[in-house]
Design a protein around this motif. Structure first.
Motif, PDB file in Angstrom:
ATOM      1  N   TYR A  66      98.390   8.222 -30.697  1.00  0.00           N
ATOM      2  CA  TYR A  66      97.761   7.575 -31.846  1.00  0.00           C
ATOM      3  C   TYR A  66      98.557   7.943 -33.095  1.00  0.00           C
ATOM      4  CZ  TYR A  66      93.714   7.206 -28.720  1.00  0.00           C
ATOM      5  OH  TYR A  66      92.881   6.932 -27.670  1.00  0.00           O
ATOM      6  N   LYS A  68      98.714   7.241 -37.165  1.00  0.00           N
ATOM      7  CA  LYS A  68      97.915   6.727 -38.264  1.00  0.00           C
ATOM      8  C   LYS A  68      98.689   5.681 -39.057  1.00  0.00           C
ATOM      9  CE  LYS A  68      94.462   9.205 -40.052  1.00  0.00           C
ATOM     10  NZ  LYS A  68      93.756  10.236 -40.781  1.00  0.00           N
ATOM     11  N   TYR A  73      95.066   2.980 -36.498  1.00  0.00           N
ATOM     12  CA  TYR A  73      96.060   3.668 -35.678  1.00  0.00           C
ATOM     13  C   TYR A  73      96.862   2.664 -34.858  1.00  0.00           C
ATOM     14  CZ  TYR A  73      93.392   7.982 -36.425  1.00  0.00           C
ATOM     15  OH  TYR A  73      92.763   9.054 -36.983  1.00  0.00           O
TER      16      TYR A  73
END
Length: 185
Positions: A66, A68, A73
């Motif tokens: 993931y 950001k 995300y």
């Protein structure tokens, strides 16, 4: 005789202070781990990897990365599965997919309660904490029948930020499972 009694009383008083200090340090150490876990949503990159092995051979693996972005995300999922003998174009079947995920779709849950951990050992250095312990299957949402023996856990906090969580356990069918989370800020 008086010297022996005084020495014994001094030794007992010293032991009582050590025991009190040891009893008081665990909640403080757990509190540092818990406080760092509360800030995990600030991580810019989170990687969760799951690996299943038997006798040193990787049977399957999955990595969820993931990263950001402004709107949530970017999730990249890579999977690897051992092919049956004579099947597939190599030893493993591998795939990778990327997608956008909203921030509200990524949840972190809660750190298991301190009482869920047993045999906890803490190594501390100012804002750095490493906790190694055993954790109950139920605290992780696993059925006790899915685990053979103990689940071992290591949590690392560096500079007050949670940087990794590692879990490992055996399954009743003889597989070894490792689950690792890493957090980059």
């Amino acid at each position: 005789m008086k010297k022996i009694v005084k020495a014994a009383m001094g030794l007992m008083a010293g032991m009582a202070m050590l025991m009190t200090a040891a009893a008081c340090s665990a909640p403080i150490d757990y509190a540092a781990v818990s406080a760092a876990y509360e800030k995990v949503h600030e991580a810019q990159t989170i990687v969760k990897s799951i690996e299943v092995e038997r006798d040193g051979t990787e049977l399957s693996g999955r990595e969820e990365r993931y990263e950001k972005t402004e709107s949530g995300y970017t999730l990249t999922v890579s999977e690897k599965t051992l092919n049956e003998i004579g099947q597939g174009s190599g030893m493993y079947e591998e795939s990778t997919e990327s997608t956008q995920v909203g921030e509200s779709e990524v949840t972190f849950g809660t750190l298991p309660a301190e009482s869920s951990f047993t045999n906890a050992v803490y190594e501390m250095d100012e804002k750095d904490v490493t906790m190694t312990a055993e954790v109950s299957a139920g605290a992780l949402g696993l059925a006790s029948g899915d685990v053979s023996g103990s689940i071992f856990c290591t949590i690392e906090v560096i500079g007050g930020s949670l940087t990794s969580i590692s879990l490992s356990y055996a399954t009743p069918n003889g597989n070894d499972v490792s689950i690792n989370f890493t957090f980059q800020y």
